[in-house]
Scaffold this active site. Structure first.
Site, short mmCIF file in Angstrom:
data_model
loop_
_atom_site.label_atom_id
_atom_site.label_comp_id
_atom_site.label_asym_id
_atom_site.label_seq_id
_atom_site.Cartn_x
_atom_site.Cartn_y
_atom_site.Cartn_z
N ARG A 75 -10.55 38.20 -1.65
CA ARG A 75 -10.16 36.87 -1.18
C ARG A 75 -8.97 36.31 -1.96
NH1 ARG A 75 -14.97 34.48 -1.51
NH2 ARG A 75 -14.43 33.42 -3.42
N TYR A 129 4.22 16.77 13.96
CA TYR A 129 3.53 17.71 14.85
C TYR A 129 2.13 17.17 15.14
CZ TYR A 129 1.48 22.33 15.96
OH TYR A 129 0.84 23.38 16.54
N ASP A 200 7.18 19.58 6.28
CA ASP A 200 7.02 20.68 7.22
C ASP A 200 8.44 21.19 7.52
OD1 ASP A 200 6.76 22.32 9.45
OD2 ASP A 200 5.08 21.17 10.27
N LYS A 225 6.11 31.21 12.98
CA LYS A 225 7.37 31.03 13.72
C LYS A 225 8.43 32.01 13.19
CE LYS A 225 5.32 27.50 15.76
NZ LYS A 225 3.92 27.57 15.40
#
Ligand SMILES: Cc1ncc(COP(=O)(O)O)c(C=O)c1O
Length: 407
Positions: A75, A129, A200, A225
């Protein structure tokens, strides 16, 4: 190739090498981890949950220190994920570390959770967003954090802050309406009040906008993206400097955030071609945006590199390029705009952006505003310009306008 190149070493948190490199060079060389993986260009997919220790002393040593670069348990990542995190850190001058998340939304959520507590006020730009807004209005509200929205183009920053303000979430440009914010000025005002700034930065990435250099504390990417670039992986990242690194890292670990080595490998692979893709997106999108400005069916085009885009002067000052995502107002109503979008043959209809393919969709900012209403006549359409030939894309848009005119 000399072996030194293959062994190009990063420090634990991925601090930049001594020799300054341009972003395109960094996107190729950053994050190579010679010591553990040998002199290979690509750090291989290192799948593992369990690390076996030689003895109890080694087990105890592995647990101590809580830093990457020392295999502890799956992890916490493996060389494949560390390589990507280090590369993203190296791409962002002034950064000391990057955490990876299974999506951009997870990155935004964990970054905010790492700096907020009950009773705090979060400032959020009104063009943020939609899932960032719903996180704030739902989850954060339930946990006692109050969110106040503000005009992305506000100039009197003093009006924003109160004693309880602890963080400010920026998105520049906004991913539907593309207002560019005065990031350095907002960060300066926030810093004076010890308010954490989060940006962002998905539209530009550090390739076209080095956020920490502008004063941002936490630079957030939906790597889904442009970093991944091939529409086949979901991932997010947060890159920060020393002051916020420990709490960012601890929060991610406490919330069990991890990404798979296979996904990290694909994201690293995307990063290696970022510069050529970004330049191609930029050239084609700008050409199409200028063409759209001349079309009779178009009322306005919102592209940060065009002079009439709100905040264009800030884009010109702070960014080194523009990307493939922008929007325009079709003069028709929603039904006409739907005919236009349906008629497109090369543009897929779908969410997301930043991949090699062109996409189009009607968007509705009026649904996601609190303080600056969006009431422009017509229908806003967002385009992601991919890597197809620009002439073919223009021809496709032209025939779709004609089809929508006929109804
Ligand atoms: C500006 C912006 N930020 C964050 C995200 C969230 O990223 P993800 O889809 O990887 O969760 C998106 C996704 O569309 C976005 O457009």
């Amino acid at each position: 190739m000399g072996i030194r190149q293959g062994y190009s070493q990063s420090t634990r948190c991925g601090l930049s090498s001594e020799k300054p490199q341009k972003p395109a060079t960094k996107s190729v060389t950053a994050g190579r981890r010679g010591a553990l993986t040998g002199p290979v260009v690509n750090v291989p997919v290192w799948r593992a949950s369990t690390h076996l220790y030689e003895n109890v002393a080694a087990l105890e040593a592995g647990k101590s220190g809580n830093h990457d670069g020392r295999f502890f348990y799956g992890r916490r990542g493996s060389p494949t994920q560390w390589s990507l995190a280090e590369a993203l850190t190296e791409m962002e001058p002034g950064a000391d570390g990057t955490m990876l998340y299974p999506s951009g939304v997870a990155a935004i959520a964990c970054a905010l959770l790492s700096v907020l507590k009950a009773g705090d006020v979060l400032l959020m730009t009104d063009n943020a967003y939609d899932p960032s807004r719903s996180l704030a209005d739902g989850f954060l509200k339930r946990f006692g954090v109050e969110t106040r929205y503000f005009d992305p183009l506000i100039t009197d920053y003093d009006l924003l802050f109160c004693d309880r303000t602890k963080a400010i979430l920026l998105e520049s440009p906004g991913s539907l309406t593309f207002e560019v914010q005065d990031i350095p000025a907002i960060c300066l005002a926030a810093k004076k009040r010890n308010v954490v700034t989060l940006l962002d930065n998905t539209w530009a990435t550090s390739y076209f906008h080095t956020a920490l250099e502008k004063g941002v504390d936490m630079a957030i990417l939906s790597c889904t993206k442009y970093i991944v670039g091939h529409s086949d992986v979901m991932m997010g990242s947060v890159t920060t400097h020393k002051k916020y690194w420990t709490r960012l890292r601890q929060t991610a670990q406490q919330l069990g955030q991890t990404v798979s080595p296979d996904d990290a490998y694909l994201a690293s692979r995307g990063l290696r071609t970022l510069s050529v893709r970004m330049k191609a997106h930029e050239t084609s999108a700008l050409q199409i945006a200028k063409w759209l400005q001349r079309q009779p069916d178009v009322a306005a085009v919102f592209h940060p590199a065009l002079p009439d885009c709100p905040g264009h002067a800030f884009w010109k000052r702070d960014f080194t390029g523009s990307t493939g995502l922008f929007s325009f107002v079709h003069k028709g109503d929603a039904a006409t705009a739907a005919v236009f979008v349906d008629a497109l043959e090369l543009f897929g209809i779908g969410y997301s952006w930043g991949g090699f393919e062109s996409l189009a969709l009607p968007v509705h900012p009026e649904k996601y505003r609190s303080v600056v209403p969006w009431n422009k006549a017509g229908t806003l359409i967002r385009l992601q310009i991919g890597l197809e030939d620009t002439d073919d894309l223009v021809a496709d848009l032209g025939q779709a306008f004609a089809r929508a005119r006929d109804v």
